[in-house]
Design an enzyme around this catalytic site. Structure first.
Site: not given
Ligand code: UD1
Ligand code: CA
Length: 453
Positions: A9, A15, A22, A78, A137, A384, A402
């Site tokens: 999270a 977006r 979010k 990531g 993915g 009041y 009334s």
């Molecule tokens: C990810 C998956 C993808 C999948 C998709 C489904 C990876 C690399 N890819 O892509 O295969 O199809 O979700 O929606 O995992 N988050 C963090 N820290 C970070 C990055 C992300 O907490 O450094 C959290 C985001 O807040 C989110 C979730 O991880 O809740 C997914 O991250 P997001 O960047 O949306 O991944 P996608 O690119 O959508």
């Protein structure tokens, strides 16, 4: 083997175009992350780890009621990096379930399927068949169907882009293996991120990966925009409506009921269009709720009729009572059986006895009214004085004419009658007539002023 759940999270949710993190955006008036936490705790985990980054303070504060282990991810490098931040708190012999804070409708039963799959596999991922897999993915399988890895959309070859089986991102995995695979991640990819998805190919090489295919696309849908949030709200509401109908409630239109809380409904309740139910709502048999009404934290007894456009909050309504149209019942109100409350009547923190009626244009606040009373149109309890609130006490079988003001504190005894247009400032004895009204005067042959004359 203990269960540890990691909820990701930390992402910004660019977006959403919002200053609210979010995962705090609501579905049915509760943060998305709270929905995921409820599902997580339903699985009786040893510990729930939530990885936070953007808006971390706001997220912690808002969900302080949950016994979460908060894990901070300063920089969002990531999903693999995010999971890595939680690993120090997870023992080697644990099962790890990875959920997303922005995938709010995931059900505990589906999570359980992933966990069950760990009996045959070291890693079980949740995939979904998609008509439009763009952005997801893709699940890579051998000719015989064995999962060998996940390729992110941005890293796919044109052929891989045609794969319709998408990665939901949710997975169950044994902690020991996960720790080893995470250590081998690299950020050598199109986005320069540490992809959690890369652990899947490592797991496939080491042993066995299972894929569970999600039965319902909505359940695994993520929220990246306000449009997607609104779409999932409708999915959630459609589900609430279905549950109520299964329990024996008739809905004039299942698409025009919103539930933002918990409803316990008996059989043969009827709910007309555009009704909003919030908080804890209890509906006894044969309750009818009219169009456009809003009910929050109320208990409606058998056969209560709420007529259209009434607003009730924090109230308990007795059997056979009729409320509205256009009535407002505020917190702390208890109405006994067969009470009638009509249009433009407001009642606050008051008790009203069986069969009493107040059908038009009144304000009743901080009052106790007995049974069988008739409260005339335009009656106001003046509760009041500008500094303190005072009580109005009315016995049984009282008739209030009334346009009466009852200046509290004041007591009106049982069986008393109050003449119309009175301002009552002193207590009225039982059975008495009270009247405070200047005597009527009359001037015969009265000449009205005329224009220009
Ligand atoms: C990810 C998956 C993808 C999948 C998709 C489904 C990876 C690399 N890819 O892509 O295969 O199809 O979700 O929606 O995992 N988050 C963090 N820290 C970070 C990055 C992300 O907490 O450094 C959290 C985001 O807040 C989110 C979730 O991880 O809740 C997914 O991250 P997001 O960047 O949306 O991944 P996608 O690119 O959508
Ligand atoms: Ca996403």
């Amino acid at each position: 083997m203990s269960l540890h759940i990691i909820i990701l999270a930390a992402g910004q949710g660019t977006r959403m175009r919002s200053s609210l993190p979010k995962v705090l955006h609501p579905i049915a008036a509760r943060p998305m992350l709270e929905h995921v936490l409820e599902t997580a705790y339903a699985l009786s985990p040893a510990q729930v780890h939530v990885v936070i980054g953007h808006g971390a303070e706001a997220v912690r504060t808002q969900l302080a009621a949950y016994p979460v282990t908060w894990v901070s991810q300063e920089q969002q490098l990531g999903t693999g990096h995010a999971v890595l931040q939680a690993m120090p708190g997870i023992p080697d012999d644990a099962q790890v379930l990875i959920l997303y804070g922005d995938v709010p409708l995931i059900r505990a039963a589906t999570c359980q399927l992933l966990l069950d799959a760990l009996q045959q596999a070291d890693l079980a991922l949740l995939s979904v068949a998609l008509a439009e897999p763009r952005g997801y993915g893709r699940i890579l399988r051998t000719a015989t169907g064995q999962v060998v890895g996940i390729r992110e959309d941005k890293d796919c070859t044109p052929e891989q882009r045609l794969i319709r089986e998408g990665n939901t991102g949710l997975m169950a995995v044994l902690a020991r293996g996960l720790r080893a695979w995470l250590d081998n991640l690299s950020a050598d990819n199109a986005q320069g991120e540490y992809y959690l998805t890369d652990v899947v190919s490592m797991a496939a090489q080491d042993g066995c990966v299972e894929a569970v295919i999600a039965a319902d696309e909505h359940e695994v849908a993520g929220v990246n925009s306000r449009a997607q949030l609104a779409a999932l709200e409708r999915v959630y509401q459609a589900h609430q409506a279905q549950v109520l109908m299964d329990e024996g409630v008739s809905l004039a239109d299942p698409a025009r009921l919103d539930v933002r809380g918990r409803v316990v409904a008996a059989r043969d309740v009827f709910i007309d269009i555009n009704v909003l139910l919030e908080g804890e709502v209890v509906l006894a048999p044969n309750v009818r709720i009219g169009a456009g009404s809003v009910l929050k934290d109320v208990v409606l007894s058998e056969g209560v009729e709420i007529r259209p456009y009434s607003i009730l909050e924090g109230a308990s309504i007795g059997a056979g009572a009729v409320i509205g149209p256009f009535a407002r019942i505020r917190p702390g109100t208890v109405l006994a059986a067969r009470v009638h409350v009509g249009n433009f009547v407001e009642i606050k923190a008051s008790q009203v006895g069986a069969g009493s009626k107040m059908n038009h244009l009144s304000y009743i606040g901080d009052s106790e009214i007995g049974a069988g009373c008739n409260i005339g149109a335009g009656t106001i309890t003046c509760n009041y004085d500008g500094a303190n609130k005072h009580k109005t006490l009315i016995g049984d079988d009282v008739f209030v004419g009334s346009d009466t003001q009852l200046v509290a504190p004041v007591t009106v005894g049982s069986g008393a009658t109050i003449g119309a247009g009175s301002t009552i400032t002193k207590d009225v004895e039982p059975g008495a007539l009270a009247l405070s009204r200047p005597p009527q005067i009359q001037r015969n042959g009265w000449k009205r002023p005329r224009k220009g004359g």
